[in-house]
Motif scaffolding. Structure first.
Motif, PDB file in Angstrom:
ATOM      1  N   ARG A  34       0.866  -1.179   0.000  1.00 23.54           N
ATOM      2  CA  ARG A  34       0.000   0.000   0.000  1.00 23.54           C
ATOM      3  C   ARG A  34       0.896   1.221   0.000  1.00 23.54           C
ATOM      4  N   ILE A  35       0.360   2.324  -0.472  1.00 20.52           N
ATOM      5  CA  ILE A  35       1.033   3.631  -0.468  1.00 20.52           C
ATOM      6  C   ILE A  35       2.533   3.542  -0.792  1.00 20.52           C
ATOM      7  N   GLY A  36       2.851   2.708  -1.771  1.00 24.14           N
ATOM      8  CA  GLY A  36       4.222   2.650  -2.270  1.00 24.14           C
ATOM      9  C   GLY A  36       5.201   1.875  -1.404  1.00 24.14           C
ATOM     10  N   THR A  37       4.732   1.234  -0.344  1.00 22.63           N
ATOM     11  CA  THR A  37       5.630   0.436   0.490  1.00 22.63           C
ATOM     12  C   THR A  37       5.031  -0.950   0.717  1.00 22.63           C
ATOM     13  N   GLU A  38       5.798  -1.796   1.365  1.00 20.63           N
ATOM     14  CA  GLU A  38       5.389  -3.187   1.526  1.00 20.63           C
ATOM     15  C   GLU A  38       5.748  -3.692   2.919  1.00 20.63           C
ATOM     16  N   ILE A  39       4.888  -4.576   3.421  1.00 17.22           N
ATOM     17  CA  ILE A  39       5.182  -5.319   4.645  1.00 17.22           C
ATOM     18  C   ILE A  39       5.332  -6.775   4.224  1.00 17.22           C
ATOM     19  N   ASP A  40       6.447  -7.388   4.640  1.00 13.52           N
ATOM     20  CA  ASP A  40       6.747  -8.756   4.195  1.00 13.52           C
ATOM     21  C   ASP A  40       5.716  -9.766   4.678  1.00 13.52           C
ATOM     22  N   ILE A  41       5.421  -9.751   5.983  1.00 16.94           N
ATOM     23  CA  ILE A  41       4.481 -10.720   6.550  1.00 16.94           C
ATOM     24  C   ILE A  41       3.597 -10.002   7.578  1.00 16.94           C
ATOM     25  N   ILE A  42       2.306 -10.288   7.505  1.00 15.80           N
ATOM     26  CA  ILE A  42       1.373  -9.844   8.546  1.00 15.80           C
ATOM     27  C   ILE A  42       0.788 -11.115   9.139  1.00 15.80           C
ATOM     28  N   ALA A  43       0.878 -11.229  10.455  1.00 10.89           N
ATOM     29  CA  ALA A  43       0.444 -12.454  11.120  1.00 10.89           C
ATOM     30  C   ALA A  43      -0.329 -12.124  12.387  1.00 10.89           C
ATOM     31  N   ARG A  44      -1.022 -13.124  12.897  1.00 11.66           N
ATOM     32  CA  ARG A  44      -1.698 -12.998  14.185  1.00 11.66           C
ATOM     33  C   ARG A  44      -0.970 -13.913  15.161  1.00 11.66           C
ATOM     34  N   ASP A  45      -0.580 -13.324  16.292  1.00  9.66           N
ATOM     35  CA  ASP A  45       0.019 -14.075  17.392  1.00  9.66           C
ATOM     36  C   ASP A  45      -0.906 -13.908  18.587  1.00  9.66           C
ATOM     37  N   LYS A  46      -1.724 -14.915  18.838  1.00 15.94           N
ATOM     38  CA  LYS A  46      -2.747 -14.859  19.879  1.00 15.94           C
ATOM     39  C   LYS A  46      -3.634 -13.634  19.649  1.00 15.94           C
ATOM     40  N   SER A  47      -3.553 -12.620  20.524  1.00 18.35           N
ATOM     41  CA  SER A  47      -4.444 -11.466  20.394  1.00 18.35           C
ATOM     42  C   SER A  47      -3.770 -10.275  19.714  1.00 18.35           C
ATOM     43  N   ILE A  49      -1.768  -8.426  16.303  1.00 20.13           N
ATOM     44  CA  ILE A  49      -1.410  -8.427  14.888  1.00 20.13           C
ATOM     45  C   ILE A  49       0.075  -8.059  14.836  1.00 20.13           C
ATOM     46  N   VAL A  50       0.842  -8.861  14.111  1.00 16.74           N
ATOM     47  CA  VAL A  50       2.285  -8.661  14.047  1.00 16.74           C
ATOM     48  C   VAL A  50       2.689  -8.335  12.618  1.00 16.74           C
ATOM     49  N   PHE A  51       3.362  -7.216  12.456  1.00 17.24           N
ATOM     50  CA  PHE A  51       3.890  -6.789  11.165  1.00 17.24           C
ATOM     51  C   PHE A  51       5.371  -7.140  11.170  1.00 17.24           C
ATOM     52  N   ILE A  85      -4.572  -1.669   9.044  1.00 17.88           N
ATOM     53  CA  ILE A  85      -5.481  -1.607  10.198  1.00 17.88           C
ATOM     54  C   ILE A  85      -6.783  -0.908   9.809  1.00 17.88           C
ATOM     55  N   MET A  86      -6.663   0.198   9.075  1.00 22.41           N
ATOM     56  CA  MET A  86      -7.856   0.931   8.639  1.00 22.41           C
ATOM     57  C   MET A  86      -8.667   0.111   7.636  1.00 22.41           C
ATOM     58  N   TYR A  91      -9.355  -1.744  14.852  1.00 24.87           N
ATOM     59  CA  TYR A  91      -9.019  -0.614  15.720  1.00 24.87           C
ATOM     60  C   TYR A  91      -8.749  -0.998  17.172  1.00 24.87           C
ATOM     61  N   ASP A  92      -9.323  -2.068  17.653  1.00 26.06           N
ATOM     62  CA  ASP A  92      -9.181  -2.423  19.073  1.00 26.06           C
ATOM     63  C   ASP A  92      -8.282  -3.633  19.268  1.00 26.06           C
ATOM     64  N   ILE A  93      -7.185  -3.679  18.536  1.00 26.53           N
ATOM     65  CA  ILE A  93      -6.291  -4.826  18.640  1.00 26.53           C
ATOM     66  C   ILE A  93      -4.864  -4.339  18.867  1.00 26.53           C
TER      67      ILE A  93
END
Length: 119
Positions: A34-47, A49-51, A85-86, A91-93
């Motif tokens: 998004r917006i010209g950049t990148e995140i390699d991995i987005i994951a969920r670790d229990k409760s 969100i991990v970028f 996130i948006m 929003y509540d994580i």
């Protein structure tokens, strides 16, 4: 040389993804752009969100791979994470920013949890 670096980057991300899955993380996205950049991995670790930014090197000969994650890169990751996130209305994580270093010659993975924070 760009193709060479891309190969190692993708291989490192594949290794990091498997590493996280073995630790019980649920992979949500890979190479989120998004917006010209990148995140390699987005994951969920229990409760949470991990970028995750993945940095791959053949060895530590020229320093730690995480040193390549500059303040500028961190700001880009945070901006892109905010867009995610948006987009997903999360929003509540709790969120966290990790770095995973992959060293091919040493067959080593170094997971730096909470490597940097929202500023």
């Amino acid at each position: 040389m760009v193709g060479h670096n891309l190969f190692y980057g993708n291989k490192g991300e594949d290794i990091a993804t498997k590493f996280l899955e073995k630790k019980g993380y649920k992979i949500l996205e890979r190479n989120y752009r998004r917006i010209g950049t990148e995140i390699d991995i987005i994951a969920r670790d229990k409760s949470e969100i991990v970028f995750v930014e993945v940095k791959s090197r053949n060895s530590r000969k020229f320093g730690n791979a995480s040193e390549a994650v500059t303040t500028y890169k961190m700001k880009n990751i945070i901006q892109t994470a905010t867009a995610y996130i948006m987009e997903k209305s999360l929003y509540d994580i709790q969120v966290r920013f990790d770095i995973i270093e992959v060293y091919f010659n040493e067959k080593e993975i170094n997971h730096i949890i909470s490597a940097f924070m929202l500023s």
